[in-house]
Scaffold this active site. Structure first.
Site, PDB file in Angstrom:
ATOM      1  NE  ARG A 224      -4.243  -1.488   0.148  1.00  0.00           N
ATOM      2  CZ  ARG A 224      -4.381  -2.520  -0.694  1.00  0.00           C
ATOM      3  NH1 ARG A 224      -3.468  -2.747  -1.617  1.00  0.00           N
ATOM      4  NH2 ARG A 224      -5.441  -3.313  -0.639  1.00  0.00           N
ATOM      5  CG  HIS A 272      -3.100  -0.633  -6.859  1.00  0.00           C
ATOM      6  ND1 HIS A 272      -3.503   0.021  -5.731  1.00  0.00           N
ATOM      7  CD2 HIS A 272      -3.143  -1.962  -6.544  1.00  0.00           C
ATOM      8  CE1 HIS A 272      -3.799  -0.855  -4.770  1.00  0.00           C
ATOM      9  NE2 HIS A 272      -3.583  -2.074  -5.253  1.00  0.00           N
TER      10      HIS A 272
HETATM   11  N1  NAP Z   1      -0.496  -4.050  -5.292  1.00  0.00           N
HETATM   12  C1  NAP Z   1      -1.436  -4.970  -5.437  1.00  0.00           C
HETATM   13  O1  NAP Z   1      -1.954  -5.183  -6.534  1.00  0.00           O
HETATM   14  C2  NAP Z   1      -1.861  -5.783  -4.245  1.00  0.00           C
HETATM   15  C3  NAP Z   1      -2.685  -6.884  -4.452  1.00  0.00           C
HETATM   16  C4  NAP Z   1      -3.020  -7.686  -3.376  1.00  0.00           C
HETATM   17  C5  NAP Z   1      -2.559  -7.374  -2.096  1.00  0.00           C
HETATM   18  N2  NAP Z   1      -1.786  -6.283  -1.922  1.00  0.00           N
HETATM   19  C6  NAP Z   1      -1.301  -5.957  -0.571  1.00  0.00           C
HETATM   20  O2  NAP Z   1      -0.569  -7.065  -0.053  1.00  0.00           O
HETATM   21  C7  NAP Z   1      -0.863  -7.140   1.343  1.00  0.00           C
HETATM   22  C8  NAP Z   1      -0.467  -8.496   1.889  1.00  0.00           C
HETATM   23  O3  NAP Z   1      -1.372  -9.477   1.456  1.00  0.00           O
HETATM   24  P1  NAP Z   1      -1.328 -10.979   2.043  1.00  0.00           P
HETATM   25  O4  NAP Z   1      -2.495 -11.680   1.478  1.00  0.00           O
HETATM   26  O5  NAP Z   1       0.025 -11.569   1.866  1.00  0.00           O
HETATM   27  O6  NAP Z   1      -1.530 -10.688   3.605  1.00  0.00           O
HETATM   28  P2  NAP Z   1      -1.455 -11.738   4.803  1.00  0.00           P
HETATM   29  O7  NAP Z   1      -1.605 -13.136   4.295  1.00  0.00           O
HETATM   30  O8  NAP Z   1      -2.365 -11.242   5.863  1.00  0.00           O
HETATM   31  O9  NAP Z   1       0.066 -11.632   5.333  1.00  0.00           O
HETATM   32  C9  NAP Z   1       0.507 -10.575   6.097  1.00  0.00           C
HETATM   33  C10 NAP Z   1       1.969 -10.811   6.527  1.00  0.00           C
HETATM   34  O10 NAP Z   1       2.436  -9.589   7.110  1.00  0.00           O
HETATM   35  C11 NAP Z   1       2.901  -9.857   8.418  1.00  0.00           C
HETATM   36  N3  NAP Z   1       2.620  -8.731   9.307  1.00  0.00           N
HETATM   37  C12 NAP Z   1       1.419  -8.167   9.595  1.00  0.00           C
HETATM   38  N4  NAP Z   1       1.584  -7.159  10.474  1.00  0.00           N
HETATM   39  C13 NAP Z   1       2.910  -7.103  10.751  1.00  0.00           C
HETATM   40  C14 NAP Z   1       3.717  -6.287  11.593  1.00  0.00           C
HETATM   41  N5  NAP Z   1       3.175  -5.323  12.364  1.00  0.00           N
HETATM   42  N6  NAP Z   1       5.044  -6.520  11.642  1.00  0.00           N
HETATM   43  C15 NAP Z   1       5.594  -7.497  10.902  1.00  0.00           C
HETATM   44  N7  NAP Z   1       4.910  -8.321  10.079  1.00  0.00           N
HETATM   45  C16 NAP Z   1       3.573  -8.106  10.011  1.00  0.00           C
HETATM   46  C17 NAP Z   1       2.156 -11.088   8.879  1.00  0.00           C
HETATM   47  O11 NAP Z   1       2.902 -11.692   9.911  1.00  0.00           O
HETATM   48  P3  NAP Z   1       2.164 -12.690  10.946  1.00  0.00           P
HETATM   49  O12 NAP Z   1       1.649 -13.831  10.112  1.00  0.00           O
HETATM   50  O13 NAP Z   1       3.281 -13.097  11.846  1.00  0.00           O
HETATM   51  O14 NAP Z   1       1.068 -11.898  11.595  1.00  0.00           O
HETATM   52  C18 NAP Z   1       2.122 -11.907   7.579  1.00  0.00           C
HETATM   53  O15 NAP Z   1       3.361 -12.551   7.396  1.00  0.00           O
HETATM   54  C19 NAP Z   1      -2.354  -6.822   1.391  1.00  0.00           C
HETATM   55  O16 NAP Z   1      -2.753  -6.411   2.676  1.00  0.00           O
HETATM   56  C20 NAP Z   1      -2.480  -5.710   0.375  1.00  0.00           C
HETATM   57  O17 NAP Z   1      -2.320  -4.447   0.984  1.00  0.00           O
HETATM   58  C21 NAP Z   1      -1.418  -5.484  -2.960  1.00  0.00           C
END
Ligand code: NAP
Length: 318
Positions: A224, A272
């Site tokens: 983001r 994006h």
């Molecule tokens: N640009 C694009 O087109 C696009 C598309 C899709 C998604 N995204 C972005 O990608 C993000 C991630 O997606 P995802 O599905 O991989 O999310 P996810 O499965 O919820 O994974 C989040 C990861 O971040 C870690 N995390 C969360 N809070 C943290 C903190 N305070 N300190 C350190 N690590 C932290 C979590 O660790 P723990 O497991 O230990 O909690 C987990 O490893 C989305 O939220 C979205 O904003 C972007």
């Protein structure tokens, strides 16, 4: 069960048809074309308008048409206290992984430099690091981070990841929490942000972070825009601390025409598109979540709203 649908994307009609095809037992109505025939019990949304969800007193679930749910906790949205489900879709994780690989290769193989040379008809060779020499650090080892780590590892990069809680992944050096933040940064020639946007991670791509990276590192942000402090990035590029960046997301989207990043040759900008949601596979997942709710079961991929509501100081700050 009646389901309200709100989607500002150009392919909203495709989404609605996929949802109707995948889940014919539900009645989908597009916001704001509601009538009073029956209560709305579910919402399928992306960036709902302020106040919309609060006008639906019978909601039992909110399904988000993407992986990130931070927009639901933005000003005026006030998601009701019902389960929130997000997309965790193999199509999307593959899209993200290939984006991250392409972004790394763009800098590693100096494609921007050669494109600029081509414009001047200049034939000049430059050396580059071999793949096994490039140490990639992925912030966030969730669905997106794991898929990216697996692809990069298979290609031959030296991959590490950083998450909130300790975890282990084959072939990936795993770091966790505040204590291991600096050692993680110190070995990241390429830093990739794939964290969710929460109060703990907002602004995490800051001057302090860039100062802890190896000299000449590259930053990729596909999570983001608000993870990044843009002025700190520009200062780190100007100072030579960072060699370049690839940015897919911005705190204001579309990026304003007069934004200095547009003209910065060290930065590759994409609009994006790292991992667009896929209507067919996404609709199938949403149908599964709606069926779970109707059957009184907990759907998969529930969001922990406390992550988004905490006003805590940044856990991840250095
Ligand atoms: N640009 C694009 O087109 C696009 C598309 C899709 C998604 N995204 C972005 O990608 C993000 C991630 O997606 P995802 O599905 O991989 O999310 P996810 O499965 O919820 O994974 C989040 C990861 O971040 C870690 N995390 C969360 N809070 C943290 C903190 N305070 N300190 C350190 N690590 C932290 C979590 O660790 P723990 O497991 O230990 O909690 C987990 O490893 C989305 O939220 C979205 O904003 C972007």
């Amino acid at each position: 069960m009646r389901v309200v649908f709100y989607c500002p994307w150009a392919n909203a009609e495709t989404w609605l048809s996929e949802l109707r095809a995948c889940a014919p037992e539900f009645t989908f109505v597009a916001w704001p074309e509601l009538d009073d025939s029956a209560p709305i019990e579910a919402a399928v949304v992306w960036r709902p308008p302020a106040g919309m969800l609060r006008q639906l007193p019978n909601l039992r679930v909110v399904c988000v048409m993407g992986a990130g749910v931070d927009y639901l906790f933005g000003p005026g949205i006030e998601p009701p206290d019902v389960p929130i489900v997000r997309l965790v879709d193999p199509v999307m994780t593959e899209r993200m992984a290939s984006y991250v690989l392409a972004a790394i290769l763009y800098h590693q193989r100096q494609l921007g430099r050669y494109r600029a040379q081509q414009a001047q008809r200049v034939w000049r060779q430059s050396m580059h690091k071999d793949t096994s020499e490039v140490r990639v650090g992925i912030m966030g080892l969730g669905a997106m981070g794991r898929a990216s780590a697996a692809l990069l590892g298979a290609v031959g990069y030296d991959v590490a990841g950083w998450s909130r809680r300790p975890t282990s992944l084959a072939g990936v050096r795993c770091y966790a929490g505040r204590d291991q933040w600096r050692p993680f940064l110190a070995r990241s020639d390429v830093l990739v942000c794939l964290l969710p946007l929460t109060p703990a991670t907002r602004g995490i791509l800051s001057r302090a972070t860039f100062d802890a990276l190896p000299e000449g590192a590259v930053v990729i942000n596909a999570a983001r825009g608000e993870h990044l402090i843009e002025a700190d990035l520009i200062a780190a590029l100007d100072a030579g601390r960072l060699a370049g960046a690839v940015l897919d997301v911005f705190s204001i989207e579309p990026l304003p025409e007069d934004h200095p990043l547009w003209r910065d040759p060290r930065v590759l900008i994409t609009p994006h598109v790292a991992s667009l949601s896929n209507p067919a596979s996404g609709a199938a997942q949403i149908a599964a979540a709606l069926r779970a709710i109707r059957a009184g079961r907990a759907p998969a991929h529930l969001v922990d709203r406390d992550d988004y509501l905490q006003a805590a100081p940044r856990e991840a700050s250095v």
